[in-house]
Enzyme design. Structure first.
Site, PDB file in Angstrom:
ATOM      1  N   GLY A  46       0.832  -1.199   0.000  1.00  0.00           N
ATOM      2  CA  GLY A  46       0.000   0.000   0.000  1.00  0.00           C
ATOM      3  C   GLY A  46       0.865   1.247   0.000  1.00  0.00           C
ATOM      4  N   GLN A  51       2.817  10.098   1.494  1.00  0.00           N
ATOM      5  CA  GLN A  51       4.148   9.483   1.468  1.00  0.00           C
ATOM      6  C   GLN A  51       4.961   9.917   0.243  1.00  0.00           C
ATOM      7  OE1 GLN A  51       2.445   5.352   2.285  1.00  0.00           O
ATOM      8  NE2 GLN A  51       4.450   5.232   3.264  1.00  0.00           N
ATOM      9  N   CYS A  93       6.467  -0.190   6.748  1.00  0.00           N
ATOM     10  CA  CYS A  93       5.933   0.935   5.989  1.00  0.00           C
ATOM     11  C   CYS A  93       7.030   1.399   5.049  1.00  0.00           C
ATOM     12  CB  CYS A  93       5.564   2.045   6.975  1.00  0.00           C
ATOM     13  SG  CYS A  93       4.995   3.578   6.220  1.00  0.00           S
ATOM     14  N   LEU A  94       6.670   1.772   3.823  1.00  0.00           N
ATOM     15  CA  LEU A  94       7.697   2.205   2.860  1.00  0.00           C
ATOM     16  C   LEU A  94       8.427   3.469   3.342  1.00  0.00           C
ATOM     17  CD1 LEU A  94       5.962   1.532  -0.586  1.00  0.00           C
ATOM     18  CD2 LEU A  94       7.698   0.141   0.559  1.00  0.00           C
ATOM     19  N   HIS A 137      -3.815   0.914   7.997  1.00  0.00           N
ATOM     20  CA  HIS A 137      -2.480   1.519   7.927  1.00  0.00           C
ATOM     21  C   HIS A 137      -2.460   2.721   6.971  1.00  0.00           C
ATOM     22  CE1 HIS A 137       2.100   1.047   7.713  1.00  0.00           C
ATOM     23  NE2 HIS A 137       1.819   1.939   6.784  1.00  0.00           N
ATOM     24  N   GLU A 138      -3.002   2.525   5.780  1.00  0.00           N
ATOM     25  CA  GLU A 138      -2.970   3.598   4.775  1.00  0.00           C
ATOM     26  C   GLU A 138      -3.912   4.735   5.151  1.00  0.00           C
ATOM     27  OE1 GLU A 138      -0.558   3.511   2.888  1.00  0.00           O
ATOM     28  OE2 GLU A 138      -0.106   1.380   3.115  1.00  0.00           O
ATOM     29  N   HIS A 141      -2.377   7.230   7.406  1.00  0.00           N
ATOM     30  CA  HIS A 141      -1.440   8.186   6.788  1.00  0.00           C
ATOM     31  C   HIS A 141      -2.147   9.492   6.429  1.00  0.00           C
ATOM     32  CE1 HIS A 141       2.440   6.260   6.345  1.00  0.00           C
ATOM     33  NE2 HIS A 141       1.918   5.158   5.849  1.00  0.00           N
TER      34      HIS A 141
END
Ligand code: ZN
Length: 188
Positions: A46, A51, A93-94, A137-138, A141
């Site tokens: 994701g 981000q 997480c990226l 999670h997304e 953000h």
């Protein structure tokens, strides 16, 4: 379209609340393409617009495995309208390269959003599936919340962050999730 740079934890804009999308314009669909290109280039599950430095309420998810065809899902102005159960989830997480830690999540969620064609949809994800966890999670953000704010053990999480030269846990940002904690303790 383009692979964009993924902002790293410590970048202040990752803590901002993102703005609603008013119209699924070309600008928005271009952003969606960039999100997908960037997510796939990093083998992510994701990626949220903040981000890549765009503080708007858009994220993408693809939970398909390597032997399955790609299955991108685009969420514009998402809202989690139902949540239940609790589960311990090991997440990364990226924006936190290589750093993984256990966090508290709801097991089941129902989310309402608009897709890249401007069509509203409702999606239910259950049983602590990767999709259920990724949605939470997304979605976080978009409100400047990061997975470490849900950590099960802040000292363990801090050690991981330190190991990968990432900024420390901010104790003031840790979320109070007693109900989730109790439920997880009960089931483990
Ligand atoms: Zn993330």
């Amino acid at each position: 379209m383009a692979i964009r740079k993924v902002l790293r934890y410590g970048e202040p804009s990752l803590r901002e609340v993102s703005k609603e999308v008013h119209k699924v314009s070309k600008k928005v669909t271009d952003l969606v393409r960039d999100l997908l290109d960037t997510m796939y280039s990093q083998n992510g599950v994701g990626l949220a617009a903040p981000q890549i430095g765009e503080n708007v309420r858009v994220f993408v998810i693809d939970v398909s495995t390597n032997d399955e065809p790609l299955n991108p899902i685009v969420f514009i102005n998402p809202k989690i309208i139902k949540k239940s159960g609790a589960i311990k989830s090991n997440e990364g997480c990226l924006s936190f390269p290589e750093a993984y830690t256990d966090v508290k999540r709801y097991k089941n969620v129902m989310v309402k959003a608009t897709n890249e064609h401007g069509k509203p949809f409702v999606l239910e994800a259950k049983d602590g599936s990767l999709l259920a966890r990724a949605i939470q999670h997304e979605n976080d953000h978009l409100d400047g919340i990061l997975f470490i704010d849900h950590c099960i053990n802040r000292f363990e999480a801090d050690e991981v962050l330190e190991k990968y030269n990432l900024p420390h846990i901010d104790p003031d940002l840790l979320l109070d999730e007693k109900e989730l904690e109790e439920e997880i303790a009960k089931n483990s």
